[in-house]
Design an enzyme around this catalytic site. Structure first.
Site, short mmCIF file in Angstrom:
data_model
loop_
_atom_site.label_atom_id
_atom_site.label_comp_id
_atom_site.label_asym_id
_atom_site.label_seq_id
_atom_site.Cartn_x
_atom_site.Cartn_y
_atom_site.Cartn_z
N GLU A 166 8.54 5.30 -1.97
CA GLU A 166 7.09 5.48 -1.85
C GLU A 166 6.67 6.95 -1.76
O GLU A 166 5.59 7.26 -2.28
CB GLU A 166 6.57 4.74 -0.61
CG GLU A 166 6.79 3.27 -0.62
CD GLU A 166 8.19 2.86 -0.14
OE1 GLU A 166 8.91 3.72 0.41
OE2 GLU A 166 8.56 1.71 -0.34
N ASP A 168 10.20 -4.93 2.63
CA ASP A 168 10.90 -5.53 3.78
C ASP A 168 9.95 -6.43 4.57
O ASP A 168 9.44 -6.08 5.64
CB ASP A 168 11.45 -4.43 4.69
CG ASP A 168 12.47 -3.56 3.99
OD1 ASP A 168 12.98 -3.98 2.93
OD2 ASP A 168 12.75 -2.45 4.49
N ASP A 211 15.29 2.51 -3.95
CA ASP A 211 14.77 2.01 -2.69
C ASP A 211 14.00 3.12 -1.97
O ASP A 211 14.25 4.31 -2.18
CB ASP A 211 15.91 1.51 -1.81
CG ASP A 211 15.48 0.46 -0.81
OD1 ASP A 211 14.27 0.22 -0.69
OD2 ASP A 211 16.36 -0.13 -0.16
#
Length: 461
Positions: free
Chosen positions: A281, A352, A278
């Site tokens: 990036e 999200d 998670d």
């Protein structure tokens, strides 16, 4: 570029560059321009969700929570391009759509690969030949995946699985998500007291014919035991601190090995079947910044701004594959995605995102562009990440239509925050509808698994 028959396929329209100094070195912002016929449309660049068939649409090639961006596209004129540039970039247009431009913002050259099809499948096969074969995911990846932010204890996980089994609703994977660790944010050294025996939990799940994944973050909060240990490793952590802590630097082989060793010792070796990377990036540093960047083992991160998820997935893939006697295929859920990540057993999702009908429309466009960029495995948080009222008739209908969409995605996955989205939470009528589509997905697994074989063996899309 011409076809063998002499037909013009693509023409450059000039190249511009400006230089600047970054950490004492000269680097360039370089823009390559191409002529674009009125009838041309571009497809790809990641999960771009505001248009399918890009014309006069600007796209920033940067990694963010809900934006998986990659410098690869194909054109309905029968060609595709991969810009071999690892810095952030952008697609822009001029001359009323008759010219498009690709800019590499911090690079030393303008390199690109030209792929001729003319079919899209042939173009993407060319891209995979250059960037690597898409590895084969395990069969369980293609069944129904139930996730939640979050399952709070070992017993809750088992109770949910047992309810699926008692109701006769198929379930292949359950995802535990975060805060299973002992501490606040991002401590992967210690399981908390709610997961007192993770080895036993995995054994219990496997007895129920369910595989499990768990969330791992790349950042470690200052003051935790994990951070104190990792800060003693020279060059392991980046310099910028955030609310979530310090992010690790995957730009060296040593750091990637250290990261995997940490995960394997404390998590994967407990019997987990896959990992969820998670916020990779990464969300919590200046790595993707167009102004500051981060000093890394490889130099300033602005030069490699798009490839953090590629490097951290490499760490997990190579680490897991090197375990003596390992028989588990790598199946990593990665929030970041970029060219080449398909060779590391990775799937991604749209991050999200909000709930609602409009977002569902956007997700359909996004998954098409993601696939058009040569990246095969993608899912969404069915119904949106942010919470819905499962008792609201419109929200129930929206969730069902989204679930129907997910049924025919390469990965079918339900996840979300602020509510519980197990099928029985939507009332008996919608539980029946939802169960019908989960059953349909299960019946499709032999077909989907065969297509996945073609993805690996024939560079299929």
């Amino acid at each position: 570029f011409y076809s063998k028959a002499g037909e013009l396929l693509l023409a450059e329209e000039g190249r511009n560059a400006s230089q600047f100094t970054l950490d004492g070195k000269t680097v360039y912002s370089i823009t390559q321009s191409f002529a674009s016929p009125e009838t041309e449309y571009l497809y790809g660049f990641g999960n771009v969700n505001n248009a399918v068939g890009l014309k006069n649409v600007q796209v920033n090639i940067e990694q963010h929570n809900t934006q998986k961006r990659t410098p690869m596209f194909f054109s309905n004129m029968g060609y595709g391009i991969l810009f071999d540039i690892t810095s952030n970039g952008s697609l822009s247009w001029s001359n009323q759509g008759k010219t498009y431009h690709y800019t590499g913002r911090a690079t030393d050259s303008m390199d690109y690969y030209f792929f001729y099809g003319p079919e899209a499948d042939q173009i993407i096969a060319g891209y995979r030949t250059v960037t690597g074969t898409a590895t084969m995911l395990p069969k369980s990846a293609f069944g129904y995946v139930q996730s939640r932010n979050r399952y709070g204890s070992q017993q809750e996980v088992l109770d949910v699985v047992d309810t699926f089994r008692q109701k006769g609703i198929p379930l292949d994977t359950i995802v535990i998500d975060y805060f299973w660790w002992n501490g606040n944010f991002n401590n992967i050294m210690e399981w908390n007291s709610h997961f007192s025996d993770p080895v036993k939990l995995m054994e219990d799940l496997h007895e129920r014919n369910v595989v499990a994944s768990i969330s791992i973050w790349p950042s470690f909060q200052a003051g935790s035991k994990t951070h104190d240990y990792l800060s003693s490793l020279p060059g392991f952590l980046l310099k910028t601190n955030s609310n979530f802590g310090y992010t690790y630097d995957p730009s060296s082989a040593l750091n990637r090995q250290r990261y995997w060793d940490l995960i394997n010792t404390n998590v994967f070796s407990k019997g987990l079947d896959s990992l969820w990377l998670d916020a990779c990036e990464p969300e919590n540093s200046n790595w993707v910044s167009n102004s500051n960047g981060e000093p890394t083992a490889w130099g300033n991160s602005r030069l490699i701004g798009t490839i953090y998820p590629l490097l951290t997935n490499q760490a997990v893939y190579e680490g897991q594959r090197a375990i003596p006697g390992n028989t588990k295929r790598v199946n990593t859920l990665s929030r970041g995605a970029v060219a080449g990540i398909q060779r590391y057993g990775a799937q991604s999702w749209s991050g999200d995102i909000p709930a609602g009908w409009n977002q569902l429309r956007q997700e359909i466009r996004g998954v098409l562009n993601y696939s058009a960029a040569g990246l095969p495995y993608f899912s969404t948080d069915t119904g949106g990440y942010f919470g819905i009222d499962v008792n609201d008739p419109d929200s129930r209908e929206m969730f069902l239509r989204w679930l129907q969409f997910s049924t025919f995605n390469s990965i079918m996955r339900v996840h979300g925050s602020e509510c519980q989205k197990e099928p029985w939470k939507f009332g008996s009528q919608y539980e029946g509808y939802i169960t019908d589509y989960i059953n349909l997905r299960e019946r499709l697994i032999p077909y989907i698994y065969s297509l996945a074989g073609e993805v690996t063996q024939e560079h299929y899309t």
